[in-house]
Design an enzyme around this catalytic site. Structure first.
Site, PDB file in Angstrom:
ATOM      1  N   ASN A   1      15.658  21.256   7.198  1.00 43.47           N
ATOM      2  CA  ASN A   1      14.700  21.538   8.038  1.00 43.47           C
ATOM      3  C   ASN A   1      13.235  20.859   7.623  1.00 43.47           C
ATOM      4  OD1 ASN A   1      15.307  23.822   6.591  1.00 43.47           O
ATOM      5  ND2 ASN A   1      14.314  24.622   8.061  1.00 43.47           N
TER       6      ASN A   1
ATOM      7  N   GLU B   1      17.569  32.716   0.377  1.00 43.00           N
ATOM      8  CA  GLU B   1      16.683  32.310   2.143  1.00 43.00           C
ATOM      9  C   GLU B   1      17.590  31.458   2.886  1.00 43.00           C
ATOM     10  OE1 GLU B   1      13.546  33.075   1.263  1.00 43.00           O
ATOM     11  OE2 GLU B   1      13.150  33.492  -0.726  1.00 43.00           O
ATOM     12  N   LEU B   2      17.674  32.612   3.674  1.00 43.33           N
ATOM     13  CA  LEU B   2      18.811  32.291   4.898  1.00 43.33           C
ATOM     14  C   LEU B   2      18.240  32.599   6.363  1.00 43.33           C
ATOM     15  CD1 LEU B   2      20.605  34.254   2.992  1.00 43.33           C
ATOM     16  CD2 LEU B   2      20.860  32.128   2.318  1.00 43.33           C
TER      17      LEU B   2
ATOM     18  N   CYS C   1      13.275  28.635  10.041  1.00 41.62           N
ATOM     19  CA  CYS C   1      13.389  29.760   9.473  1.00 41.62           C
ATOM     20  C   CYS C   1      12.809  30.591  10.266  1.00 41.62           C
ATOM     21  CB  CYS C   1      13.977  29.790   7.805  1.00 41.62           C
ATOM     22  SG  CYS C   1      12.772  29.817   7.507  1.00 41.62           S
TER      23      CYS C   1
HETATM   24  P1  NAD Z   1      23.662  24.688   5.592  1.00 44.98           P
HETATM   25  O1  NAD Z   1      23.559  26.021   4.694  1.00 44.98           O
HETATM   26  O2  NAD Z   1      24.135  23.743   6.737  1.00 44.98           O
HETATM   27  O3  NAD Z   1      22.783  23.571   4.609  1.00 44.98           O
HETATM   28  C1  NAD Z   1      21.935  23.816   3.334  1.00 44.98           C
HETATM   29  C2  NAD Z   1      22.569  23.111   1.942  1.00 44.98           C
HETATM   30  O4  NAD Z   1      23.556  24.301   1.088  1.00 44.98           O
HETATM   31  C3  NAD Z   1      22.913  22.132   2.062  1.00 44.98           C
HETATM   32  O5  NAD Z   1      21.899  21.445   1.025  1.00 44.98           O
HETATM   33  C4  NAD Z   1      24.126  22.149   2.586  1.00 44.98           C
HETATM   34  O6  NAD Z   1      24.962  20.308   1.949  1.00 44.98           O
HETATM   35  C5  NAD Z   1      24.798  22.820   1.018  1.00 44.98           C
HETATM   36  N1  NAD Z   1      26.247  23.368   1.403  1.00 44.98           N
HETATM   37  C6  NAD Z   1      26.623  23.118   2.770  1.00 44.98           C
HETATM   38  N2  NAD Z   1      28.603  24.025   2.200  1.00 44.98           N
HETATM   39  C7  NAD Z   1      27.843  24.297   1.306  1.00 44.98           C
HETATM   40  C8  NAD Z   1      29.289  24.640  -0.038  1.00 44.98           C
HETATM   41  N3  NAD Z   1      29.961  25.429   0.862  1.00 44.98           N
HETATM   42  N4  NAD Z   1      28.901  25.491  -0.752  1.00 44.98           N
HETATM   43  C9  NAD Z   1      27.657  24.674  -1.025  1.00 44.98           C
HETATM   44  N5  NAD Z   1      26.071  23.805  -0.752  1.00 44.98           N
HETATM   45  C10 NAD Z   1      27.282  23.887   0.311  1.00 44.98           C
HETATM   46  O7  NAD Z   1      21.851  24.604   6.233  1.00 44.98           O
HETATM   47  P2  NAD Z   1      21.382  23.462   6.821  1.00 44.98           P
HETATM   48  O8  NAD Z   1      21.999  23.248   8.729  1.00 44.98           O
HETATM   49  O9  NAD Z   1      21.472  22.621   5.820  1.00 44.98           O
HETATM   50  O10 NAD Z   1      19.668  24.694   7.051  1.00 44.98           O
HETATM   51  C11 NAD Z   1      19.427  24.990   8.560  1.00 44.98           C
HETATM   52  C12 NAD Z   1      19.295  26.210   7.450  1.00 44.98           C
HETATM   53  O11 NAD Z   1      18.609  26.993   6.508  1.00 44.98           O
HETATM   54  C13 NAD Z   1      18.738  27.136   9.133  1.00 44.98           C
HETATM   55  O12 NAD Z   1      19.790  29.109   8.866  1.00 44.98           O
HETATM   56  C14 NAD Z   1      17.830  28.170   8.396  1.00 44.98           C
HETATM   57  O13 NAD Z   1      17.308  29.809   8.742  1.00 44.98           O
HETATM   58  C15 NAD Z   1      18.162  28.507   6.656  1.00 44.98           C
HETATM   59  N6  NAD Z   1      16.810  28.291   5.826  1.00 44.98           N
HETATM   60  C16 NAD Z   1      16.179  28.732   5.920  1.00 44.98           C
HETATM   61  C17 NAD Z   1      14.726  29.172   5.117  1.00 44.98           C
HETATM   62  C18 NAD Z   1      14.250  30.481   4.253  1.00 44.98           C
HETATM   63  O14 NAD Z   1      13.383  29.808   3.366  1.00 44.98           O
HETATM   64  N7  NAD Z   1      14.783  31.383   4.633  1.00 44.98           N
HETATM   65  C19 NAD Z   1      14.143  27.835   5.066  1.00 44.98           C
HETATM   66  C20 NAD Z   1      14.434  26.785   5.609  1.00 44.98           C
HETATM   67  C21 NAD Z   1      15.775  26.899   6.127  1.00 44.98           C
END
Ligand code: NAD
Length: 485
Positions: free
Chosen positions: A160, A255-256, A293
């Site tokens: 995002n 950071e979730l 997020c």
């Molecule tokens: P996601 O969890 O699908 O993916 C995030 C990253 O993890 C990607 O690079 C993905 O390829 C990787 N990934 C996926 N499966 C994995 C695995 N099994 N092992 C290791 N890495 C893996 O998230 P997304 O859809 O890319 O992003 C959206 C989410 O991110 C939302 O939940 C949002 O709230 C969160 N987010 C949090 C913050 C924060 O700072 N708290 C900021 C931005 C986004």
């Protein structure tokens, strides 16, 4: 929306130990708005992943010894080059992510700040001298305390904010003297890979950085590798918890997700107050299609202002310009793909079927979901209690401050909250009582300055980002005890 595509000539390379490389096979990056092919990207082999990890591990002594001047110079260089290439990079983000161009330009500006802050923190990253002779048993001893990297960092970033959240992994690592292996999101790898172009122009130590688009199903090889003792993950709660389980002995920053609330208290009641609150809420529920997020998802309003606020929010939401992300007037573009928009549609429909009132929106065209406002949403509806990650607001009415703050905390998440109030007592109470990583008074919860500590409570995460906080996470204190001094 057409699905035209221009066939790119060859898959983009990734960055293996500071050099461009190609692997075996490739994957496509498609524009979420029109489905056109933006690029294909080469996929690293297992052997190349191993080479990158070995190089990062081997680079620890060199990055640790790197002078503050050299760290800061490299970071300043990246900041300057990002700034010079702002328009091109913003267009790239819009193409791969579907984010409206005005928000993409803002994202590049923020990434510039992250690298600048990191350069400043690199210059400030000192230590302390401690007298130990306050105890008789330690007479004649002095300690020098400095922070050193725990080792190489594995940074995993989401789709995002493909540039700025990659910057939040890379820049603090360089500033702290840690090698970094960045894994960008598969939907949006191009902005992360672009950081490599700029790092390649610097003199950072051999092998100290890699940017590898490793497929998710092969990521366990990295998350479990002891040569990467620090993991900094930004993404969904479900994946973050999976990684935490895979790496019990590592330092894992998570950071979730969240379902951030904006609270409007009874004292925030003039026409100007409510216009401001409604506009900010409508803007930050919908910017980037609600895919932040800290997008506003829940509006918790005191009954004294609820009806007037709800009417203004519906009006403000109707003013959000939905359309092509390349149009500078567009506020709301597509979600990351059609499946994401279908999921949002399903959650809204489920809430309406369970009795919620649809005050605005509720329609979908391809990957674009219309800005939507719901009221009277049942407590267990996903649109209320899960992270919707779409342009959807859920309005809730409460009586008084106790109920308002209890409603904020009635969530498994706790990233940030916004509180619209003029009352200082309420502001300080919010700071004390809300179970979140940040409270914003007088605005939506969606405010982040890149130097401030940023992160969540509960299922929203563990640890903090913000350049100097990430540097603290990537390092540990090591004490040098001098005897006879
Ligand atoms: P996601 O969890 O699908 O993916 C995030 C990253 O993890 C990607 O690079 C993905 O390829 C990787 N990934 C996926 N499966 C994995 C695995 N099994 N092992 C290791 N890495 C893996 O998230 P997304 O859809 O890319 O992003 C959206 C989410 O991110 C939302 O939940 C949002 O709230 C969160 N987010 C949090 C913050 C924060 O700072 N708290 C900021 C931005 C986004």
């Amino acid at each position: 929306m057409s699905a035209e595509s221009t066939e790119p000539t060859a898959p983009r390379s990734f960055w293996l130990a500071g050099r461009p490389a190609t692997g075996a096979g490739s994957f496509e990056v498609r524009n979420p708005y029109d489905g056109s092919l933006v690029a294909t990207v080469s996929v690293p082999t297992d052997e190349q992943v191993e080479q990158a990890v070995a190089a990062a591990h081997a680079a620890v002594p060199a990055t640790t010894a790197l002078s503050a001047h050299a760290r800061a110079s490299a970071l300043d260089h990246v900041a300057r080059r990002l700034g010079e290439r702002t328009e091109e990079i913003a267009q790239l983000i819009t193409a791969e992510n579907g984010k409206p161009i005005k928000w993409a330009r803002g994202e590049v500006g923020r990434a510039v700040s992250v690298f600048r802050w990191a350069a400043e923190e690199a210059r400030r990253f000192g230590g302390e001298v401690q007298r130990l002779d306050t105890d008789a048993a330690a007479a004649g001893r002095t300690a020098i305390v400095r922070r050193f990297p725990k080792g190489a960092v594995l940074g995993i970033s989401p789709f995002n904010f493909p540039l700025n959240l990659a910057a939040h992994k890379v820049a603090p690592a360089i500033a702290a003297g840690a090698p970094i292996l960045l894994k960008p999101a598969p939907a949006t790898p191009l902005a992360g890979l672009l950081i490599g172009e700029l790092l390649a122009e610097t003199d950072l130590p051999e092998g100290s950085w890699s940017i590898l688009p490793v497929p998710n199903e092969r990521m366990a090889a990295l998350t479990t590798d002891p040569r990467l003792p620090v993991i900094s993950f930004t993404g969904s709660t479900v994946v973050g918890e999976l990684i935490q389980g895979q790496a019990p002995h590592k330092h894992v920053t998570l950071e979730l997700g969240g379902n951030a609330a904006a609270v409007v208290l009874a004292d925030y009641s003039t026409e100007d107050d409510l216009d401001w609150a409604a506009n900010r809420i409508a803007t930050f529920a919908n910017y980037q299609g609600g895919q932040s997020c800290i997008s506003v998802q829940r509006v918790i309003a005191d009954r004294a202002v609820y009806d007037r606020l709800a009417a203004k929010i519906v009006d403000a939401v109707a003013r959000q310009g939905v359309g092509a992300p390349t149009d500078p007037a567009t506020d709301v573009g597509p979600l990351i793909n059609e499946a994401a928009a279908q999921r949002v549609e399903q959650w809204v429909n489920e809430a309406v079927d369970a009795g919620a009132k649809l005050l605005a929106g509720g329609t979908r065209e391809g990957a674009t979901y219309a800005p939507t406002v719901l009221a009277e949403v049942p407590h267990d509806a996903k649109a209320l209690c899960e992270e919707i990650f779409g342009p959807v607001l859920v309005l809730q009415v409460v009586d008084g401050v106790d109920e308002a703050f209890a409603a904020v905390n009635d969530s498994k998440y706790g990233l940030q909250a916004g509180v619209f109030t003029h009352n200082l007592q309420h502001a300080f109470r919010a700071h004390r009582e809300l179970e979140v990583g940040g409270v914003v008074i007088g605005d939506a919860p969606s405010f982040r300055a890149d130097q401030m500590p940023y992160g969540g409570a509960k299922a929203s995460g563990v640890g903090r980002e913000g350049v100097k906080y990430a540097m603290a996470d990537y390092t540990y204190e090591r004490v040098l005890v001098l005897t006879g001094i």
